[in-house]
Motif scaffolding. Structure first.
Motif, short mmCIF file in Angstrom:
data_model
loop_
_atom_site.label_atom_id
_atom_site.label_comp_id
_atom_site.label_asym_id
_atom_site.label_seq_id
_atom_site.Cartn_x
_atom_site.Cartn_y
_atom_site.Cartn_z
N SER A 43 -2.81 -4.40 0.90
CA SER A 43 -4.16 -3.79 -0.51
C SER A 43 -5.16 -4.95 -0.77
O SER A 43 -6.80 -4.92 -0.52
CB SER A 43 -3.28 -3.58 -1.99
OG SER A 43 -2.63 -2.42 -2.11
N THR A 44 -4.69 -6.36 -0.18
CA THR A 44 -5.85 -7.15 -0.57
C THR A 44 -7.00 -7.29 1.22
O THR A 44 -7.97 -7.34 0.49
CB THR A 44 -5.20 -8.56 -0.35
OG1 THR A 44 -4.27 -8.77 -0.96
CG2 THR A 44 -6.49 -9.60 -0.42
N GLN A 85 -4.90 3.33 -6.15
CA GLN A 85 -3.72 3.78 -6.48
C GLN A 85 -3.12 5.06 -7.75
O GLN A 85 -2.17 6.27 -7.80
CB GLN A 85 -2.74 2.56 -6.19
CG GLN A 85 -2.15 1.90 -4.77
CD GLN A 85 -1.37 0.65 -4.83
OE1 GLN A 85 -0.64 0.32 -5.18
NE2 GLN A 85 -0.32 0.22 -3.27
N GLU A 162 -2.10 4.36 -0.12
CA GLU A 162 -1.44 4.87 -0.74
C GLU A 162 -1.95 6.71 -1.84
O GLU A 162 -1.22 6.15 -2.58
CB GLU A 162 -0.26 4.32 -1.77
CG GLU A 162 0.59 2.36 -0.41
CD GLU A 162 1.34 2.53 -1.72
OE1 GLU A 162 2.10 2.57 -2.01
OE2 GLU A 162 1.27 1.22 -0.90
N1 LIG Z 1 -4.56 -11.68 -7.22
C1 LIG Z 1 -3.70 -12.65 -6.62
N2 LIG Z 1 -3.40 -13.87 -6.74
C2 LIG Z 1 -1.64 -14.21 -5.88
N3 LIG Z 1 -0.77 -13.60 -4.92
C3 LIG Z 1 -1.74 -11.99 -4.78
C4 LIG Z 1 -2.97 -11.34 -5.61
N4 LIG Z 1 -3.36 -10.99 -5.19
C5 LIG Z 1 -1.96 -10.49 -4.37
N5 LIG Z 1 -1.41 -11.54 -3.90
C6 LIG Z 1 -0.28 -11.64 -2.75
O1 LIG Z 1 -0.65 -12.05 -1.43
C7 LIG Z 1 0.05 -11.20 -0.91
C8 LIG Z 1 -0.60 -9.34 -0.31
O2 LIG Z 1 -0.34 -8.54 -1.31
P1 LIG Z 1 -0.93 -7.08 -0.33
O3 LIG Z 1 -0.73 -6.27 -2.60
O4 LIG Z 1 -2.35 -7.94 -0.47
O5 LIG Z 1 -0.08 -6.63 0.25
P2 LIG Z 1 0.65 -5.24 0.14
O6 LIG Z 1 0.52 -5.12 2.08
O7 LIG Z 1 -0.88 -3.99 -0.26
O8 LIG Z 1 1.96 -4.75 -0.01
P3 LIG Z 1 2.41 -3.37 -0.82
O9 LIG Z 1 2.41 -2.62 -0.07
O10 LIG Z 1 3.42 -4.01 -1.43
O11 LIG Z 1 1.27 -3.02 -2.27
C9 LIG Z 1 1.52 -11.10 -1.46
O12 LIG Z 1 2.60 -12.47 -1.25
C10 LIG Z 1 1.22 -11.10 -2.95
O13 LIG Z 1 2.53 -11.54 -3.89
#
Ligand SMILES: Nc1ncnc2c1ncn2[C@@H]1O[C@H](COP(=O)(O)OP(=O)(O)OP(=O)(O)O)[C@@H](O)[C@H]1O
Length: 238
Positions: A43-44, A85, A162
């Motif tokens: 998501s990031t 989402q 998603e």
């Molecule tokens: N705004 C934020 N500040 C601090 N940490 C963050 C922030 N957004 C996401 N994270 C951290 O960055 C990491 C990556 O998160 P992200 O949501 O991008 O993963 P993802 O692959 O999309 O996961 P999911 O499948 O659970 O949606 C995680 O460790 C999350 O806790």
């Protein structure tokens, strides 16, 4: 050929490196699956592509044009859209009004908005729902309207985070047809999806993230048979 490319992307939250030097490319008329365990950074990464998160390093380009630090609404004009989402429809407006509102919001004329609204209603088989208020829609239809809203701008690239989450089996199947339609219309699609059956069936290429790094990128067959991916992520499900 116009591509959406991200090169050497790094994102840090405080001292935590969440994306570590990742490259990604989406070509026109392809579906790229972005997979990986919870917290891998999917998501990031989409937030970086769409302008909701500034990277610490790296560049995002459309057709060679650097858009790394442009605002999300500029990227929409450059042909890059996303769905969220959580669906964000206006609950008190009908399906037709929700789609039109998206067209007017990006500055289309009333007549052009109406034209595209009719096309999208037809394309996404929403005809039975046009006069229904969004608050009364079944979940799968609600998500389809969300996609119609994203498609009003005729985007070259669509980010789907998603999109089938929470759908029942029938809704998910109908949704897959919609994603295939985006590709047929020439759009490049990025799909974040936890259902590996869906990913391997639908995607042309798959990129695997793990702990903010690319573990592998390739065709579904290549990813399915990639030993590190199997060990780290797919387990016996592959
Ligand atoms: N705004 C934020 N500040 C601090 N940490 C963050 C922030 N957004 C996401 N994270 C951290 O960055 C990491 C990556 O998160 P992200 O949501 O991008 O993963 P993802 O692959 O999309 O996961 P999911 O499948 O659970 O949606 C995680 O460790 C999350 O806790």
């Amino acid at each position: 050929m116009n591509r959406l490319s991200a090169t050497n992307i790094t994102v840090r939250f405080g001292g935590l490196t969440v994306i570590d030097n990742v490259d990604l490319e989406i070509r026109p008329a392809e579906i790229l699956g972005l997979i990986g365990p919870n917290g891998a950074g999917k998501s990031t990464f989409v937030n970086v592509l769409t302008g909701f998160q500034k990277p610490k390093a790296g560049a995002v380009r459309i057709g060679g044009k650097d858009i790394t630090f442009t605002r999300p609404e500029h990227r929409v004009r450059a042909g890059l859209v996303r769905t969220f989402q959580a669906v964000r429809l206006f609950p008190g407006l009908t399906v037709a009004e929700n789609i039109s509102a998206a067209g007017l919001a990006i500055g289309l004329s009333v007549s052009e908005t109406r034209k595209r609204e009719r096309e999208l209603v037809e394309l996404l088989s929403l005809g039975d729902w046009i006069n229904v208020e969004a608050r009364a829609l079944p979940y799968g239809i609600e998500r389809r309207v969300g996609i119609a809203r994203a498609m009003v701008s005729k985007p070259a690239f669509v980010m789907l985070d998603e999109p089938a989450a929470g759908m029942n089996e029938d809704e998910a199947l109908a949704f897959l047809a919609v994603v295939g339609m985006l590709r047929e219309r020439g759009a490049g699609v990025l799909l974040i999806e936890h259902n590996m059956g869906v990913v391997f069936k639908l995607c042309d290429r798959v990129q695997v993230l793990q702990s903010g790094r690319t573990l592998a990128v390739g065709t579904p067959d290549e990813i399915r048979s990639h030993s590190m991916v199997r060990e780290a992520y797919l387990g016996s499900a592959a």
